[in-house]
Design a protein around this motif. Structure first.
Motif, PDB file in Angstrom:
ATOM      1  N   ALA A 181       0.798  -1.228   0.000  1.00 46.53           N
ATOM      2  CA  ALA A 181       0.000   0.000   0.000  1.00 46.53           C
ATOM      3  C   ALA A 181       0.826   1.272   0.000  1.00 46.53           C
ATOM      4  O   ALA A 181       0.275   2.351  -0.187  1.00 46.53           O
ATOM      5  CB  ALA A 181      -0.923   0.009   1.221  1.00 46.53           C
ATOM      6  N   GLY A 182       2.122   1.171   0.191  1.00 50.17           N
ATOM      7  CA  GLY A 182       2.921   2.366   0.416  1.00 50.17           C
ATOM      8  C   GLY A 182       3.634   2.936  -0.791  1.00 50.17           C
ATOM      9  O   GLY A 182       4.244   3.999  -0.698  1.00 50.17           O
ATOM     10  N   GLU A 183       3.576   2.263  -1.928  1.00 52.61           N
ATOM     11  CA  GLU A 183       4.309   2.747  -3.100  1.00 52.61           C
ATOM     12  C   GLU A 183       3.396   3.085  -4.274  1.00 52.61           C
ATOM     13  O   GLU A 183       3.578   4.095  -4.940  1.00 52.61           O
ATOM     14  CB  GLU A 183       5.350   1.710  -3.521  1.00 52.61           C
ATOM     15  CG  GLU A 183       6.319   1.383  -2.393  1.00 52.61           C
ATOM     16  CD  GLU A 183       7.655   0.888  -2.893  1.00 52.61           C
ATOM     17  OE1 GLU A 183       7.997   1.160  -4.058  1.00 52.61           O
ATOM     18  OE2 GLU A 183       8.364   0.227  -2.124  1.00 52.61           O
ATOM     19  N   ILE A 184       2.412   2.218  -4.514  1.00 49.10           N
ATOM     20  CA  ILE A 184       1.444   2.450  -5.590  1.00 49.10           C
ATOM     21  C   ILE A 184       0.061   2.441  -4.951  1.00 49.10           C
ATOM     22  O   ILE A 184      -0.385   1.405  -4.435  1.00 49.10           O
ATOM     23  CB  ILE A 184       1.553   1.369  -6.685  1.00 49.10           C
ATOM     24  CG1 ILE A 184       2.971   1.347  -7.270  1.00 49.10           C
ATOM     25  CG2 ILE A 184       0.527   1.600  -7.773  1.00 49.10           C
ATOM     26  CD1 ILE A 184       3.218   0.225  -8.252  1.00 49.10           C
ATOM     27  N   ALA A 185      -0.612   3.574  -4.987  1.00 46.40           N
ATOM     28  CA  ALA A 185      -1.895   3.686  -4.282  1.00 46.40           C
ATOM     29  C   ALA A 185      -2.921   2.708  -4.835  1.00 46.40           C
ATOM     30  O   ALA A 185      -3.749   2.175  -4.091  1.00 46.40           O
ATOM     31  CB  ALA A 185      -2.417   5.125  -4.392  1.00 46.40           C
ATOM     32  N   PRO A 240       2.727   7.964   1.010  1.00 43.80           N
ATOM     33  CA  PRO A 240       1.642   8.307   1.931  1.00 43.80           C
ATOM     34  C   PRO A 240       2.154   8.673   3.321  1.00 43.80           C
ATOM     35  O   PRO A 240       3.194   8.187   3.763  1.00 43.80           O
ATOM     36  CB  PRO A 240       0.811   7.022   1.978  1.00 43.80           C
ATOM     37  CG  PRO A 240       1.808   5.931   1.709  1.00 43.80           C
ATOM     38  CD  PRO A 240       2.793   6.520   0.732  1.00 43.80           C
ATOM     39  N   THR A 241       1.403   9.534   3.985  1.00 42.60           N
ATOM     40  CA  THR A 241       1.639   9.754   5.410  1.00 42.60           C
ATOM     41  C   THR A 241       1.182   8.498   6.147  1.00 42.60           C
ATOM     42  O   THR A 241       0.567   7.592   5.554  1.00 42.60           O
ATOM     43  CB  THR A 241       0.857  10.972   5.908  1.00 42.60           C
ATOM     44  OG1 THR A 241      -0.547  10.707   5.752  1.00 42.60           O
ATOM     45  CG2 THR A 241       1.237  12.228   5.145  1.00 42.60           C
ATOM     46  N   ILE A 242       1.428   8.430   7.442  1.00 43.12           N
ATOM     47  CA  ILE A 242       1.061   7.228   8.196  1.00 43.12           C
ATOM     48  C   ILE A 242      -0.456   6.992   8.176  1.00 43.12           C
ATOM     49  O   ILE A 242      -0.897   5.865   7.896  1.00 43.12           O
ATOM     50  CB  ILE A 242       1.601   7.297   9.633  1.00 43.12           C
ATOM     51  CG1 ILE A 242       3.125   7.464   9.621  1.00 43.12           C
ATOM     52  CG2 ILE A 242       1.219   6.037  10.412  1.00 43.12           C
ATOM     53  CD1 ILE A 242       3.885   6.410   8.852  1.00 43.12           C
ATOM     54  N   PRO A 243      -1.311   8.010   8.432  1.00 40.81           N
ATOM     55  CA  PRO A 243      -2.752   7.763   8.335  1.00 40.81           C
ATOM     56  C   PRO A 243      -3.187   7.333   6.930  1.00 40.81           C
ATOM     57  O   PRO A 243      -4.074   6.483   6.779  1.00 40.81           O
ATOM     58  CB  PRO A 243      -3.368   9.110   8.724  1.00 40.81           C
ATOM     59  CG  PRO A 243      -2.343   9.770   9.576  1.00 40.81           C
ATOM     60  CD  PRO A 243      -1.035   9.361   8.973  1.00 40.81           C
TER      61      PRO A 243
END
Length: 299
Positions: A181-185, A240-243
């Motif tokens: 989830a953290g590189e490609i939305a 992305p930010t943490i939230p």
């Protein structure tokens, strides 16, 4: 020249001052420790100093009354050397505690306010992808892209697994979260891994991802081939930010559940055997709208 990680961290309000304090105290502690290791062969030993002071006290007490302030009385070189030794040992302990406290304040600054750093990296990611589109120096841009991702990983791990690095537990779940989830939305849309008949079911782990991948298809390798794909792909890249990362992870889990439930319904004959589509309420646009994030880093 500052690294991507340094530049991102300095975007956090108050970080620069805390980092400067930690660096200054760490440097002074190192200098102090080195000075203590330097032995002066002419200096009197602590044991000799104690013996001489003991004798001086006894002799002095036999001639006149002892002063009320023993520590403030001049007892000669032996006294000065022993007091200096004690002061140096005490100062080292204080510097060590101050260094630990300063490092802790730096960590807390990052852990409690990481959003500006990750937002800075998101903007840098957009810049790098844009640059990659029109340059022949793709190797240099690839290295910059990899540095951004490494900085993102460092910050995210520190926030999701707080505390000193040597005290952190298993960071594997955080790394998995970053990958899915953290590189490609919209990674789920880009690589849904349907069953062979085109209907939702159990993931087909031999299905190749759309990006150039090595032997481990679940790992993103930052090569020039990967960056070439990124500049032409419809995929929506982000930092992305943490939230935002947590929201994307929840969405990914919900999509997996919905897809598997649909597949089960097809097998049981409750649902026509058609290909499952992502519900509007779980679309990437809906998620980004809820996060008030209208722009990802795709170009």
């Amino acid at each position: 020249m500052p690294t991507e990680l340094d530049a991102a961290l300095h975007a956090i309000p108050g970080y620069a001052e805390r980092a400067q304090a930690a660096d200054a105290i760490r440097q002074r502690l190192g200098e102090h420790r080195r000075s203590l290791l330097t032995v002066d062969p002419t200096a009197i030993s602590l044991g000799q100093a104690r013996q001489q002071i003991t004798e001086q006290l006894v002799d002095f007490a036999g001639r006149e009354s002892l002063p009320a302030d023993l520590a403030g009385h001049g007892w000669g070189r032996a006294w000065r050397d022993s007091m200096r030794h004690a002061e140096q040992q005490n100062l080292q302990a204080i510097l060590s505690e101050a260094s630990t406290l300063a490092d802790s304040r730096v960590r807390l600054c990052i852990e409690r306010n990481s959003a500006p750093a990750l937002e800075h990296l998101h903007q840098r990611l957009r810049d790098v992808l844009f640059e990659a589109r029109g340059t022949s120096r793709l190797r240099d841009v690839t290295l910059a892209y990899e540095e951004i991702r490494q900085a993102q990983k460092t910050i995210t791990i520190q926030v999701m697994n707080p505390g000193p690095a040597e005290c952190r537990g298993n960071i594997r779940p955080t790394l998995d979260l970053l990958h899915t989830a953290g590189e490609i939305a919209d990674q789920f849309e880009q690589w849904p891994r349907w069953t062979r008949d085109g209907k939702p079911g159990s993931p087909q782990y031999d299905e190749r991802p759309p990006w150039p991948a090595g032997e481990d298809m679940n790992r993103l390798d930052y090569t020039t081939a990967y960056l070439k794909w990124a500049t032409t792909s419809p995929a929506r890249f982000w930092v992305p930010t943490i939230p935002q990362l947590q929201a994307a992870a929840v969405r990914h889990h919900q999509l997996e559940e919905a897809r598997l439930l649909h597949a089960q319904a097809v097998r049981n004959g409750y649902t026509p055997a058609d290909r499952w589509t992502i519900p509007a309420e779980l679309s990437v646009d809906t998620m980004l709208g809820r996060l008030d994030m209208k722009e990802t880093a795709n170009v």
